[in-house]
Write a protein that holds these residues in place. Structure first.
Motif, short mmCIF file in Angstrom:
data_model
loop_
_atom_site.label_atom_id
_atom_site.label_comp_id
_atom_site.label_asym_id
_atom_site.label_seq_id
_atom_site.Cartn_x
_atom_site.Cartn_y
_atom_site.Cartn_z
N MET A 1 0.85 -1.18 0.00
CA MET A 1 0.00 0.00 0.00
C MET A 1 0.89 1.24 0.00
N SER A 2 0.48 2.25 -0.72
CA SER A 2 1.20 3.52 -0.73
C SER A 2 0.19 4.65 -0.73
N LEU A 3 0.67 5.87 -0.50
CA LEU A 3 -0.20 7.04 -0.51
C LEU A 3 0.13 7.90 -1.71
N GLU A 4 -0.88 8.35 -2.41
CA GLU A 4 -0.68 9.25 -3.54
C GLU A 4 -1.55 10.48 -3.37
N LYS A 5 -1.00 11.64 -3.81
CA LYS A 5 -1.75 12.88 -3.70
C LYS A 5 -2.83 12.92 -4.77
N ILE A 6 -4.02 13.36 -4.38
CA ILE A 6 -5.12 13.51 -5.33
C ILE A 6 -5.80 14.85 -5.08
N SER A 7 -6.64 15.26 -5.99
CA SER A 7 -7.38 16.51 -5.83
C SER A 7 -8.78 16.22 -5.30
N PHE A 8 -9.39 17.23 -4.73
CA PHE A 8 -10.71 17.10 -4.13
C PHE A 8 -11.74 16.59 -5.14
N GLU A 9 -11.61 17.03 -6.40
CA GLU A 9 -12.60 16.67 -7.43
C GLU A 9 -12.65 15.18 -7.70
N HIS A 10 -11.57 14.45 -7.35
CA HIS A 10 -11.51 13.02 -7.65
C HIS A 10 -12.04 12.15 -6.52
N LEU A 11 -12.57 12.77 -5.48
CA LEU A 11 -13.09 12.01 -4.34
C LEU A 11 -14.55 11.63 -4.54
N THR A 12 -14.90 10.44 -4.07
CA THR A 12 -16.30 10.04 -4.05
C THR A 12 -16.90 10.49 -2.71
N LEU A 13 -18.23 10.55 -2.63
CA LEU A 13 -18.87 10.96 -1.38
C LEU A 13 -18.54 9.99 -0.24
N LYS A 14 -18.43 8.71 -0.56
CA LYS A 14 -18.10 7.71 0.46
C LYS A 14 -16.69 7.95 0.98
N GLU A 15 -15.76 8.27 0.08
CA GLU A 15 -14.38 8.51 0.49
C GLU A 15 -14.29 9.74 1.39
N ILE A 16 -15.06 10.78 1.06
CA ILE A 16 -15.06 11.99 1.89
C ILE A 16 -15.58 11.69 3.29
N SER A 17 -16.66 10.91 3.35
CA SER A 17 -17.31 10.66 4.64
C SER A 17 -16.48 9.77 5.55
N THR A 18 -15.55 8.98 4.99
CA THR A 18 -14.72 8.09 5.81
C THR A 18 -13.28 8.58 5.92
N ALA A 19 -13.01 9.81 5.43
CA ALA A 19 -11.66 10.36 5.49
C ALA A 19 -11.30 10.71 6.93
N ILE A 20 -10.01 10.67 7.23
CA ILE A 20 -9.54 11.04 8.56
C ILE A 20 -8.44 12.10 8.45
N PRO A 21 -8.36 12.98 9.45
CA PRO A 21 -7.34 14.03 9.41
C PRO A 21 -5.98 13.54 9.92
N LEU A 22 -4.94 13.95 9.24
CA LEU A 22 -3.57 13.75 9.70
C LEU A 22 -3.03 15.13 10.06
N ILE A 23 -2.84 15.38 11.33
CA ILE A 23 -2.41 16.69 11.80
C ILE A 23 -0.88 16.73 11.86
N LYS A 24 -0.31 17.69 11.15
CA LYS A 24 1.14 17.86 11.19
C LYS A 24 1.49 18.87 12.28
N VAL A 25 1.87 18.35 13.43
CA VAL A 25 2.18 19.19 14.58
C VAL A 25 3.59 19.75 14.42
N GLN A 26 3.72 21.06 14.45
CA GLN A 26 5.02 21.69 14.26
C GLN A 26 5.94 21.33 15.43
N PRO A 27 7.22 21.06 15.15
CA PRO A 27 8.14 20.62 16.22
C PRO A 27 8.34 21.65 17.32
N GLU A 28 8.11 22.94 17.01
CA GLU A 28 8.30 23.98 18.02
C GLU A 28 7.04 24.22 18.87
N THR A 29 5.99 23.44 18.64
CA THR A 29 4.74 23.60 19.38
C THR A 29 4.95 23.41 20.88
#
Length: 375
Positions: free
Chosen positions: A1-29
């Motif tokens: 499995m790998s991750l590839e960048k895609i644009s919003f227009e290529h998402l299905t409604l199901k994919e949007i509803s099951t998406a999860i956020p990946l928060i990039k916490v800055q090291p100086e936080t």
């Protein structure tokens, strides 16, 4: 499995509803414990009106000249001396002499609060704010610089609350309310900490799972997985879980560390190098925690608003706001590149399903979400 960048227009409604956020916490936080007034009397005001505040002590904010570096010791001295001068107004010489030690100590302590609030906190830092009896905590993200706001607009609500008189404020995006029981044992000392504001960044690795389920911090990708079963968890159960994680990863060269706090209910945190994010997502998908889509958020000022917009999309179906949010995030899609046979995939899926049911695994985060204003 790998991750590839895609644009919003290529998402299905199901994919949007099951998406999860990946928060990039800055090291100086940094992470700050901020009291909400004596006896938490301004707790409701702070979360309803999305800010934190301190007494500015009639002290103007220190302004540096040009590219001059801030000297925190010098600022502390300037603030302390000004507060001391304000404190002795109207006192006789005998009163000043009699109370000099306590007056000086108080001025230094109050100057420290101003120094931290104005010059050490910054946008993107994390806030833990206790309620009455420190039974509940607000979790938030600082969203503005320090500012003086003399005419604070306190919202009307269906219940009365105490309005803070503080006019030296910072806007905060509150994202959660949690119970004291949610706080890891290593961090519970904050309940008895001294001072109205103090730093707890040294415990950030134990605190971040309270804020986010999936986050990147200092070169590591971390995933918090909720275990909601109330049944006793045996060593055989844990072995089944470990085996499923290893089988799902399907790559002995990739190392994944685990912090297990399964207390029926509880949670575990999986950690690996950022380069192994696809393996973490693969495990989350296999355990039914997420779908194939991850949206990475790195702008600390907008994290709460973006989370709220995407989380609430399923309720209001406001595509315009979702499209606006998509401009501020990086959308990644996992692609299955495993070499398992069809029979092996079926066998793995069955084991994943058994473990998910056994542990009642879910994507539930710590505490209760606060719906911030959407974008």
């Amino acid at each position: 499995m790998s991750l590839e960048k895609i644009s919003f227009e290529h998402l299905t409604l199901k994919e949007i509803s099951t998406a999860i956020p990946l928060i990039k916490v800055q090291p100086e936080t940094k992470v700050w414990f901020v009291r909400t007034g004596r006896g938490a009397k301004y707790w409701d005001d702070f979360w309803i009106n999305k800010y934190i505040g301190v007494n500015r002590e009639s002290v103007p904010e220190f302004s540096k000249k040009g590219n001059e570096q801030l000297d925190l010791h010098e600022i502390q001295k300037i603030y302390r001396d000004q507060i001391y001068k304000n404190s002795i107004k109207g006192l006789s010489e005998d009163e000043i002499e009699e109370n000099k030690r306590s007056l000086t100590s108080s001025a230094g302590r109050r100057a420290g609060v101003l120094r931290i609030f104005r010059h050490e906190m910054k946008k993107g830092d994390l806030i833990l704010a206790p309620g009455k009896g420190t039974r509940e905590f607000l979790l938030g993200i600082i969203a503005s610089d320090s500012t003086i706001k003399s005419n604070m607009d306190h919202k009307w609500t269906d219940f009365e609350y105490e309005e803070s008189p503080f006019d030296n404020i910072r806007n905060v995006s509150w994202i959660k309310k949690i119970d004291f029981s949610d706080i890891p044992t290593e961090v519970r000392f904050i309940r008895h900490g001294n001072g109205s504001i103090f730093e707890v960044t040294e415990n950030i690795e134990n605190i971040l799972p309270l804020f986010y389920n999936l986050y990147e911090y200092k070169g590591l990708i971390n995933a918090r997985i909720a275990v909601t079963t109330k049944k006793p968890v045996t060593t055989d159960d844990l072995l089944d879980l470990q085996n499923v994680i290893a089988m799902t990863k399907n790559d002995p060269s990739i190392s994944i560390n685990q912090k297990t706090k399964i207390a029926s209910p509880g949670y575990l945190v999986l950690s690996s190098l950022t380069s192994n994010v696809d393996s973490i997502i693969k495990i989350l998908r296999g355990l039914g925690v997420s779908g194939a889509i991850v949206y990475a958020i790195s702008n600390p000022d907008k994290i709460a608003a973006l989370l709220s917009t995407i989380r609430d999309w399923g309720h209001n179906k406001n595509m315009n706001k979702l499209e606006e949010a998509a401009k501020s995030i990086e959308i990644l899609k996992s692609v299955d590149t495993s070499n398992l046979t069809a029979e092996q995939k079926v066998e793995l899926q069955q084991k994943q399903l058994n473990v998910t049911r056994q542990f009642q695994i879910s994507d539930k985060g710590a505490g209760e979400d606060i719906n911030d204003d959407e974008l």
